[in-house]
Structure formats: C-alpha cells, structure tokens
Design a protein around this motif. Structure first.
Motif, PDB file in Angstrom:
ATOM      1  N   ASP A  18       0.834  -1.190   0.000  1.00 32.73           N
ATOM      2  CA  ASP A  18       0.000   0.000   0.000  1.00 32.73           C
ATOM      3  C   ASP A  18       0.876   1.249   0.000  1.00 32.73           C
ATOM      4  O   ASP A  18       1.934   1.285   0.629  1.00 32.73           O
ATOM      5  N   LEU A  19       0.409   2.269  -0.713  1.00 32.39           N
ATOM      6  CA  LEU A  19       1.169   3.505  -0.828  1.00 32.39           C
ATOM      7  C   LEU A  19       0.399   4.671  -0.224  1.00 32.39           C
ATOM      8  O   LEU A  19      -0.826   4.699  -0.260  1.00 32.39           O
ATOM      9  N   LEU A  20       1.151   5.625   0.290  1.00 27.87           N
ATOM     10  CA  LEU A  20       0.585   6.887   0.748  1.00 27.87           C
ATOM     11  C   LEU A  20       1.133   7.981  -0.147  1.00 27.87           C
ATOM     12  O   LEU A  20       2.285   7.932  -0.580  1.00 27.87           O
ATOM     13  N   THR A  21       0.307   8.981  -0.394  1.00 29.94           N
ATOM     14  CA  THR A  21       0.720  10.115  -1.205  1.00 29.94           C
ATOM     15  C   THR A  21      -0.108  11.327  -0.797  1.00 29.94           C
ATOM     16  O   THR A  21      -1.053  11.210  -0.022  1.00 29.94           O
ATOM     17  N   GLY A  22       0.265  12.485  -1.290  1.00 30.66           N
ATOM     18  CA  GLY A  22      -0.521  13.691  -1.069  1.00 30.66           C
ATOM     19  C   GLY A  22      -0.685  14.050   0.396  1.00 30.66           C
ATOM     20  O   GLY A  22       0.215  13.857   1.215  1.00 30.66           O
ATOM     21  N   GLN A  23      -1.864  14.574   0.725  1.00 32.99           N
ATOM     22  CA  GLN A  23      -2.130  15.042   2.082  1.00 32.99           C
ATOM     23  C   GLN A  23      -2.022  13.916   3.109  1.00 32.99           C
ATOM     24  O   GLN A  23      -1.530  14.125   4.216  1.00 32.99           O
ATOM     25  N   ALA A  24      -2.436  12.714   2.758  1.00 31.70           N
ATOM     26  CA  ALA A  24      -2.342  11.590   3.695  1.00 31.70           C
ATOM     27  C   ALA A  24      -0.885  11.328   4.085  1.00 31.70           C
ATOM     28  O   ALA A  24      -0.578  11.085   5.259  1.00 31.70           O
ATOM     29  N   PHE A  60       5.541   9.313  -3.305  1.00 31.74           N
ATOM     30  CA  PHE A  60       4.858   8.149  -2.751  1.00 31.74           C
ATOM     31  C   PHE A  60       5.766   7.481  -1.720  1.00 31.74           C
ATOM     32  O   PHE A  60       6.982   7.460  -1.877  1.00 31.74           O
ATOM     33  N   ALA A  61       5.155   6.934  -0.680  1.00 27.71           N
ATOM     34  CA  ALA A  61       5.883   6.169   0.327  1.00 27.71           C
ATOM     35  C   ALA A  61       5.066   4.930   0.668  1.00 27.71           C
ATOM     36  O   ALA A  61       3.830   4.955   0.600  1.00 27.71           O
ATOM     37  N   ARG A  62       5.761   3.864   1.034  1.00 22.70           N
ATOM     38  CA  ARG A  62       5.047   2.664   1.474  1.00 22.70           C
ATOM     39  C   ARG A  62       4.428   2.927   2.843  1.00 22.70           C
ATOM     40  O   ARG A  62       5.096   3.446   3.746  1.00 22.70           O
ATOM     41  N   ALA A  63       3.173   2.549   2.989  1.00 23.48           N
ATOM     42  CA  ALA A  63       2.473   2.722   4.260  1.00 23.48           C
ATOM     43  C   ALA A  63       3.198   1.977   5.373  1.00 23.48           C
ATOM     44  O   ALA A  63       3.264   2.454   6.509  1.00 23.48           O
ATOM     45  N   ALA A  64       3.759   0.827   5.063  1.00 19.43           N
ATOM     46  CA  ALA A  64       4.479   0.048   6.072  1.00 19.43           C
ATOM     47  C   ALA A  64       5.701   0.804   6.594  1.00 19.43           C
ATOM     48  O   ALA A  64       5.997   0.759   7.794  1.00 19.43           O
ATOM     49  N   ASP A  65       6.407   1.530   5.719  1.00 17.13           N
ATOM     50  CA  ASP A  65       7.571   2.310   6.149  1.00 17.13           C
ATOM     51  C   ASP A  65       7.144   3.446   7.080  1.00 17.13           C
ATOM     52  O   ASP A  65       7.791   3.718   8.091  1.00 17.13           O
TER      53      ASP A  65
END
Length: 86
Positions: A18-24, A60-65
């Motif tokens: 899963d990836l996170l991006t933007g405001q999240a 983008f960053a991995r949610a797990a990281d």
C-alpha cells in the motif's frame, strides 16, 4: 467513499504494497503544510524512502515504512517520559 475506492489512503495500511501520497502522506509524517513537506524533501529530512512514479504526480511512500517510523516515535516518547509526570 465506497468499499471499491482504490485510493491508497483508504486501503488497509498494514499491507506492505500500500502507498501513501498527497495530504495523507504529509499528515502521517507530521507536516502541516505542503510547503513544509517540500522543504523537508529539499533538505533531505524525510524519515522514510520516497519515490516518484512515472505518469503520476507527487511523491509516494510505502504505508508500512511510515507505520514503522511512527512506531519508533512511540518508543522514543515512552523512553523520554519514563518517571516524569507532566
């Protein structure tokens, strides 16, 4: 949002892909504004690996990281407040 929404921020963040991006992503890393986040990128003060994805805007960053980094903060707070009362 419905259960078929593929937005990364609404998916189960415990899965490594899963990836996170933007405001999240900015919020999860503790940045209040986009400018603060961009300044941290410029000065290499981001605590997790970030990537650009071809054909997509933003970082983008991995949610797990991000989750591992946030968990490490909990340990730091626990150690800093041992025996101290606010």
């Amino acid at each position: 949002m419905n259960s078929h929404d593929p937005t990364p921020a609404t998916t189960n963040a415990s899965q490594e892909h899963d990836l996170l991006t933007g405001q999240a992503l900015r919020t999860a890393l503790g940045f209040g504004t986009g400018e603060a986040f961009r300044a941290a990128i410029r000065t290499k003060r981001i605590p997790v690996p970030l990537v650009k994805i071809a054909g997509r805007r933003g970082w983008f960053a991995r949610a797990a990281d991000v989750a591992k980094w946030r968990a490490s903060l909990t340990k730091d707070f626990d150690e800093a407040t041992k025996g101290e009362m606010p």
